[in-house]
Design a protein around this motif. Structure first.
Motif, PDB file in Angstrom:
ATOM      1  N   ARG A  30       0.819  -1.213   0.000  1.00 25.11           N
ATOM      2  CA  ARG A  30       0.000   0.000   0.000  1.00 25.11           C
ATOM      3  C   ARG A  30       0.853   1.263   0.000  1.00 25.11           C
ATOM      4  O   ARG A  30       0.329   2.365  -0.111  1.00 25.11           O
ATOM      5  CB  ARG A  30      -0.936   0.003   1.210  1.00 25.11           C
ATOM      6  N   TYR A  31       2.159   1.077   0.131  1.00 25.49           N
ATOM      7  CA  TYR A  31       3.062   2.222   0.198  1.00 25.49           C
ATOM      8  C   TYR A  31       4.043   2.274  -0.964  1.00 25.49           C
ATOM      9  O   TYR A  31       4.334   3.357  -1.484  1.00 25.49           O
ATOM     10  CB  TYR A  31       3.863   2.194   1.510  1.00 25.49           C
ATOM     11  N   VAL A  32       4.610   1.118  -1.354  1.00 22.22           N
ATOM     12  CA  VAL A  32       5.666   1.096  -2.367  1.00 22.22           C
ATOM     13  C   VAL A  32       5.437  -0.047  -3.346  1.00 22.22           C
ATOM     14  O   VAL A  32       4.584  -0.905  -3.139  1.00 22.22           O
ATOM     15  CB  VAL A  32       7.063   0.946  -1.714  1.00 22.22           C
ATOM     16  N   LYS A  33       6.254  -0.067  -4.406  1.00 23.16           N
ATOM     17  CA  LYS A  33       6.158  -1.136  -5.393  1.00 23.16           C
ATOM     18  C   LYS A  33       6.637  -2.456  -4.801  1.00 23.16           C
ATOM     19  O   LYS A  33       7.464  -2.493  -3.890  1.00 23.16           O
ATOM     20  CB  LYS A  33       6.996  -0.789  -6.624  1.00 23.16           C
ATOM     21  N   GLU A  34       6.153  -3.550  -5.384  1.00 16.60           N
ATOM     22  CA  GLU A  34       6.457  -4.870  -4.860  1.00 16.60           C
ATOM     23  C   GLU A  34       7.947  -5.182  -4.903  1.00 16.60           C
ATOM     24  O   GLU A  34       8.491  -5.840  -4.018  1.00 16.60           O
ATOM     25  CB  GLU A  34       5.682  -5.924  -5.657  1.00 16.60           C
ATOM     26  N   ALA A  52      -5.389   1.141  -0.319  1.00 14.91           N
ATOM     27  CA  ALA A  52      -4.714   1.516  -1.557  1.00 14.91           C
ATOM     28  C   ALA A  52      -5.481   2.646  -2.229  1.00 14.91           C
ATOM     29  O   ALA A  52      -6.688   2.824  -2.023  1.00 14.91           O
ATOM     30  CB  ALA A  52      -4.622   0.305  -2.490  1.00 14.91           C
ATOM     31  N   LEU A  53      -4.779   3.445  -3.031  1.00 14.46           N
ATOM     32  CA  LEU A  53      -5.425   4.532  -3.761  1.00 14.46           C
ATOM     33  C   LEU A  53      -6.523   3.956  -4.648  1.00 14.46           C
ATOM     34  O   LEU A  53      -6.334   2.930  -5.303  1.00 14.46           O
ATOM     35  CB  LEU A  53      -4.398   5.274  -4.611  1.00 14.46           C
ATOM     36  N   GLY A  54      -7.667   4.642  -4.654  1.00 19.32           N
ATOM     37  CA  GLY A  54      -8.809   4.110  -5.382  1.00 19.32           C
ATOM     38  C   GLY A  54      -9.518   5.132  -6.227  1.00 19.32           C
ATOM     39  O   GLY A  54      -8.893   6.003  -6.846  1.00 19.32           O
ATOM     40  N   ALA A  55     -10.840   5.070  -6.227  1.00 19.42           N
ATOM     41  CA  ALA A  55     -11.654   5.880  -7.134  1.00 19.42           C
ATOM     42  C   ALA A  55     -11.477   7.373  -6.895  1.00 19.42           C
ATOM     43  O   ALA A  55     -11.436   8.158  -7.848  1.00 19.42           O
ATOM     44  CB  ALA A  55     -13.123   5.489  -6.988  1.00 19.42           C
ATOM     45  N   LEU A  64     -19.739   4.702 -15.693  1.00 17.58           N
ATOM     46  CA  LEU A  64     -18.652   4.108 -14.925  1.00 17.58           C
ATOM     47  C   LEU A  64     -17.439   3.839 -15.801  1.00 17.58           C
ATOM     48  O   LEU A  64     -17.564   3.453 -16.967  1.00 17.58           O
ATOM     49  CB  LEU A  64     -19.119   2.793 -14.283  1.00 17.58           C
ATOM     50  N   MET A  65     -16.258   4.055 -15.236  1.00 16.98           N
ATOM     51  CA  MET A  65     -15.008   3.741 -15.906  1.00 16.98           C
ATOM     52  C   MET A  65     -14.290   2.647 -15.128  1.00 16.98           C
ATOM     53  O   MET A  65     -14.520   2.458 -13.933  1.00 16.98           O
ATOM     54  CB  MET A  65     -14.114   4.979 -16.009  1.00 16.98           C
ATOM     55  N   LEU A  66     -13.421   1.944 -15.813  1.00 18.22           N
ATOM     56  CA  LEU A  66     -12.581   0.925 -15.202  1.00 18.22           C
ATOM     57  C   LEU A  66     -11.187   1.517 -15.043  1.00 18.22           C
ATOM     58  O   LEU A  66     -10.656   2.119 -15.976  1.00 18.22           O
ATOM     59  CB  LEU A  66     -12.540  -0.312 -16.096  1.00 18.22           C
ATOM     60  N   ALA A  67     -10.599   1.363 -13.868  1.00 18.60           N
ATOM     61  CA  ALA A  67      -9.310   2.014 -13.613  1.00 18.60           C
ATOM     62  C   ALA A  67      -8.385   1.113 -12.809  1.00 18.60           C
ATOM     63  O   ALA A  67      -8.817   0.162 -12.143  1.00 18.60           O
ATOM     64  CB  ALA A  67      -9.519   3.338 -12.879  1.00 18.60           C
ATOM     65  N   ARG A  68      -7.125   1.443 -12.867  1.00 21.19           N
ATOM     66  CA  ARG A  68      -6.095   0.795 -12.062  1.00 21.19           C
ATOM     67  C   ARG A  68      -5.017   1.839 -11.794  1.00 21.19           C
ATOM     68  O   ARG A  68      -4.685   2.634 -12.683  1.00 21.19           O
ATOM     69  CB  ARG A  68      -5.511  -0.407 -12.815  1.00 21.19           C
ATOM     70  N   MET A  69      -4.470   1.860 -10.600  1.00 20.12           N
ATOM     71  CA  MET A  69      -3.418   2.805 -10.257  1.00 20.12           C
ATOM     72  C   MET A  69      -2.061   2.196 -10.580  1.00 20.12           C
ATOM     73  O   MET A  69      -1.820   1.013 -10.316  1.00 20.12           O
ATOM     74  CB  MET A  69      -3.489   3.169  -8.775  1.00 20.12           C
ATOM     75  N   ILE A  70      -1.182   3.001 -11.156  1.00 14.72           N
ATOM     76  CA  ILE A  70       0.193   2.582 -11.389  1.00 14.72           C
ATOM     77  C   ILE A  70       1.103   3.511 -10.591  1.00 14.72           C
ATOM     78  O   ILE A  70       0.741   4.647 -10.290  1.00 14.72           O
ATOM     79  CB  ILE A  70       0.574   2.631 -12.886  1.00 14.72           C
ATOM     80  N   MET A  71       2.272   3.016 -10.228  1.00 10.97           N
ATOM     81  CA  MET A  71       3.214   3.869  -9.518  1.00 10.97           C
ATOM     82  C   MET A  71       4.634   3.535  -9.934  1.00 10.97           C
ATOM     83  O   MET A  71       4.956   2.383 -10.234  1.00 10.97           O
ATOM     84  CB  MET A  71       3.046   3.755  -8.010  1.00 10.97           C
ATOM     85  N   ASN A  97      -2.170  -7.311  -4.692  1.00  7.29           N
ATOM     86  CA  ASN A  97      -1.458  -6.091  -5.066  1.00  7.29           C
ATOM     87  C   ASN A  97      -2.375  -5.274  -5.966  1.00  7.29           C
ATOM     88  O   ASN A  97      -2.631  -5.650  -7.106  1.00  7.29           O
ATOM     89  CB  ASN A  97      -0.160  -6.433  -5.793  1.00  7.29           C
ATOM     90  N   GLN A  98      -2.869  -4.168  -5.463  1.00  5.45           N
ATOM     91  CA  GLN A  98      -3.851  -3.387  -6.205  1.00  5.45           C
ATOM     92  C   GLN A  98      -3.217  -2.398  -7.185  1.00  5.45           C
ATOM     93  O   GLN A  98      -3.916  -1.739  -7.931  1.00  5.45           O
ATOM     94  CB  GLN A  98      -4.758  -2.651  -5.222  1.00  5.45           C
ATOM     95  N   TYR A  99      -1.894  -2.288  -7.160  1.00  4.49           N
ATOM     96  CA  TYR A  99      -1.214  -1.387  -8.083  1.00  4.49           C
ATOM     97  C   TYR A  99      -0.600  -2.149  -9.260  1.00  4.49           C
ATOM     98  O   TYR A  99      -0.350  -3.344  -9.160  1.00  4.49           O
ATOM     99  CB  TYR A  99      -0.086  -0.622  -7.355  1.00  4.49           C
TER     100      TYR A  99
END
Length: 240
Positions: free
Chosen positions: A28-32, A98-101, A166-173, A237-239
């Protein structure tokens, strides 16, 4: 703050980092891929804390003269050191989602229509399981030529669009949640219409040349022609 207190705070901080790193909380904070570095950092903090406590206990065992500076004063650090307790409490007691809508709605899509790229064929299988980022990139950068008439399967969370659709989304970092950016897809066809924001769904569909414009940054938002969809649990992993 004396040395023992410094050691205890350092031990708690290192333990909190290790606890987050050895579970899925760190995602929830950094990449895997940063997990080994977090574990190493937490271990260093714990070792440093133990060494500080052991050193102070040895100093005290030598008698009063070993526990002060020769003028009757104990060794103390600045009181601001107690502020280190705050991130410790945050890691131990509060696990932010995790960051969401909401975050996706406030930021523009991370894709830029000015970029170009070549893509290999889609993976085998029917439907082809790909990420939202991969679908959106293929749709924007080569107008869906690398997708063709294949059926694809995508998963992400639901974000309310500008006109209520509605849109479909995913967060990237790139590194951590602070630089998280959304990848957004519009949905046509048999798309869901009444799901609450942040609901996770898995859709199967095909490429469509329909596209919209992100009201936040003016970049292109591709669409997917939804054939079927099903609500799912959020992934580990939600990102992306």
């Amino acid at each position: 703050m004396n040395r023992q207190a410094q050691g205890v705070v350092l031990l708690l901080l290192g333990g909190a980092v290790l606890k987050a790193s050895l579970t899925d909380v760190y995602l929830r904070y950094v990449k895997e891929g940063l997990r080994p570095f977090l574990i190493a950092a937490g271990a260093v903090l714990v070792v440093a804390a133990v060494m500080t406590l052991v050193h102070d206990l040895r100093q005290q065992s030598r008698g009063p003269e070993g526990a002060d500076d020769g003028h009757g004063h104990g060794h103390h650090g600045p009181a601001v050191g107690w502020l280190l307790v705050l991130p410790v409490l945050g890691l131990l007691l509060v696990a932010p989602p995790a960051l969401g809508a909401f975050a996706a709605g406030q930021a523009g899509t991370a894709l830029s229509s000015q970029a170009t790229s070549d893509y290999p064929p889609l993976p085998d299988g029917d439907p082809a399981k790909i990420s939202i980022l991969e679908y959106a990139s293929r749709a924007v950068y080569d107008n869906g030529a690398s997708i063709g008439d294949r059926t694809v399967q995508l998963s992400g969370f639901v974000v309310p669009g500008q006109n209520g659709e509605l849109m479909l989304a995913r967060m990237i970092m790139s590194c951590c949640a602070a630089d998280g950016r959304p990848i957004k897809l519009g949905m046509t066809g048999s798309a869901p219409v009444d799901l609450p924001a942040d609901s996770w769904i898995e859709v199967t569909g095909k490429y469509t040349d329909k596209a919209g414009t992100d009201p936040v940054n003016g970049e292109q938002i591709p669409y997917v022609d939804v054939r079927t969809w099903v609500q799912i649990d959020p992934p580990r992993n939600q990102y992306q």
